[in-house]
Enzyme design. Sequence first.
Site, PDB file in Angstrom:
ATOM      1  N   ASP A 146       0.869  -1.179   0.000  1.00 49.90           N
ATOM      2  CA  ASP A 146       0.000   0.000   0.000  1.00 49.90           C
ATOM      3  C   ASP A 146       0.908   1.232   0.000  1.00 49.90           C
ATOM      4  O   ASP A 146       1.621   1.479   0.977  1.00 49.90           O
ATOM      5  CB  ASP A 146      -0.875  -0.060   1.269  1.00 49.90           C
ATOM      6  CG  ASP A 146      -1.874   1.078   1.357  1.00 49.90           C
ATOM      7  OD1 ASP A 146      -1.629   2.139   0.762  1.00 49.90           O
ATOM      8  OD2 ASP A 146      -2.888   0.895   2.055  1.00 49.90           O
ATOM      9  N   HIS A 147       0.859   1.969  -1.077  1.00 47.49           N
ATOM     10  CA  HIS A 147       1.804   3.080  -1.212  1.00 47.49           C
ATOM     11  C   HIS A 147       1.527   4.211  -0.218  1.00 47.49           C
ATOM     12  O   HIS A 147       2.344   5.106  -0.033  1.00 47.49           O
ATOM     13  CB  HIS A 147       1.767   3.614  -2.653  1.00 47.49           C
ATOM     14  CG  HIS A 147       3.073   4.194  -3.109  1.00 47.49           C
ATOM     15  ND1 HIS A 147       4.043   4.625  -2.232  1.00 47.49           N
ATOM     16  CD2 HIS A 147       3.571   4.417  -4.345  1.00 47.49           C
ATOM     17  CE1 HIS A 147       5.077   5.102  -2.919  1.00 47.49           C
ATOM     18  NE2 HIS A 147       4.818   4.978  -4.197  1.00 47.49           N
TER      19      HIS A 147
END
Length: 436
Positions: free
Chosen positions: A408-409
Amino acid sequence: MGSLRDVLVPDIGDFKNIPVIEVLVKPGDSVKAEDSLITLESDKATMEVPAPFAGVVKEMKIKAGDKVSEGMPILSLEISDAAPAPAASQKPAASAPAPSPVPQILAPATKPAPAPSSPQPAAVGPIDETGFAKAHASPSVRRFARELGVDLGLVKGSGPKARILKEDIASFVKNALAQPAGATGGGAGMALGLPSWPQVDFAKFGPVETQPMSRIKKISGPALHRNWVHIPHVTQNDEADITDLEAFRKSMAEEAQKQGVKLTPLALIMKAAVAALKIHPEFNSSIAPSGDALILKRYYHIGVAVDTPGGLVVPVVRDVDQKGVLQLAKELGEMSVKARDGKLGPADMQGGTFSISSLGGIGGTHFTPIINAPEVAILGVSKSTTKPVWKDGQFVPRLMLPLSLSYDHRAVDGAQGARFITYLNSVLSDIRRVLL
Ligand code: CAO
């Protein structure tokens, strides 16, 4: 008691016998000066007629569908005696023409609604201003659409000349809210401002058969969709040299078998993943509900994707850091039997901190695993193959394991992603690093 005054159709240019398409007030309504009273529609434009002064509507003199021309009475308004005399009353006539109507040709009537602070229904989404402006709808209907965040360009009009009515917007929103979360092209598509899903009669082109989805697929599909849409995924690929790891696994296989355990690469990969999670704790976290912090977990419960006849399930192996590989292999085996027999309970699938999806027993090279929210990362493992690797001035055959790490950036930067997979790679290449 106040005094009664008629409001007349104002100067509407050269138009005569213009249809009234909407009546926006009714007897008993209090209106302020400039509030819209009716909507007229000529061939070229729709226009709203505003109130010339404030008052209470006493009587309507027209209804929707009537045709009107300048000077005709629209309604009578009761003006409070205490209120300041309306400007129009300075005129000798007992009736006041309404101020100039507000024409609505292409430009939207109102400013876009402010950004909502609370969760919005599915109908809310970015409005395509060009489509919105071109839509055939009155100013009040436009305003209504904006209040609900509905893109008029997507709404079909049921009024004369396909004009969009208030009811059309209401049923559009109703439909959107009725769409199941996982439905394609419905509420979710609209929320993203996407065109609706194509409706195709496949049977027109050849024989078809409808296969109902399994119960698990019906549950997991919407969750996967949510995770894919909500989480900004980045997938970082790599290949680990597991030649030595595989030699070790094979050397242990017999011992494992004696204990009734099948030692596959997965148990070793789980151990290596936990070693990497300890060095990079952000990957073993969840984003706090406030959205401004990471909750780092100091326990290592690994979810393992299991392919069952009913669909994909993700049971969780607990405290992987505290267990040896044979114990892990034993639990993995028991869990996959339980999963395939459909005997997993909710508790078996809760509390995971990081997941692994292994397609290594099947094939393929790299893929994009979908993060299992509220976790922030997942490791995809594909089938290892022997490849020529340049080492010490020559090509040597090495067993290479494809790795695909989705993260998850929002929780993890790209550099951290690369560092994590590089560290994991180094552990898989030399499993003794697990001891560090
Ligand atoms: N490379 C090469 N061979 C591999 C391998 C890899 N990365 N991983 C496993 N293998 C081999 C095993 O050693 C085993 O070989 P043998 O039969 O010769 O002993 C064979 O492949 C089958 O392994 P397995 O699949 O039974 O066992 P596993 O521990 O690797 O996996 C489980 C267990 C439950 C994860 C797996 O059976 C499974 O269901 N995988 C699918 C998961 C899935 O659907 N993921 C997708 C999720 S996203 O949609």
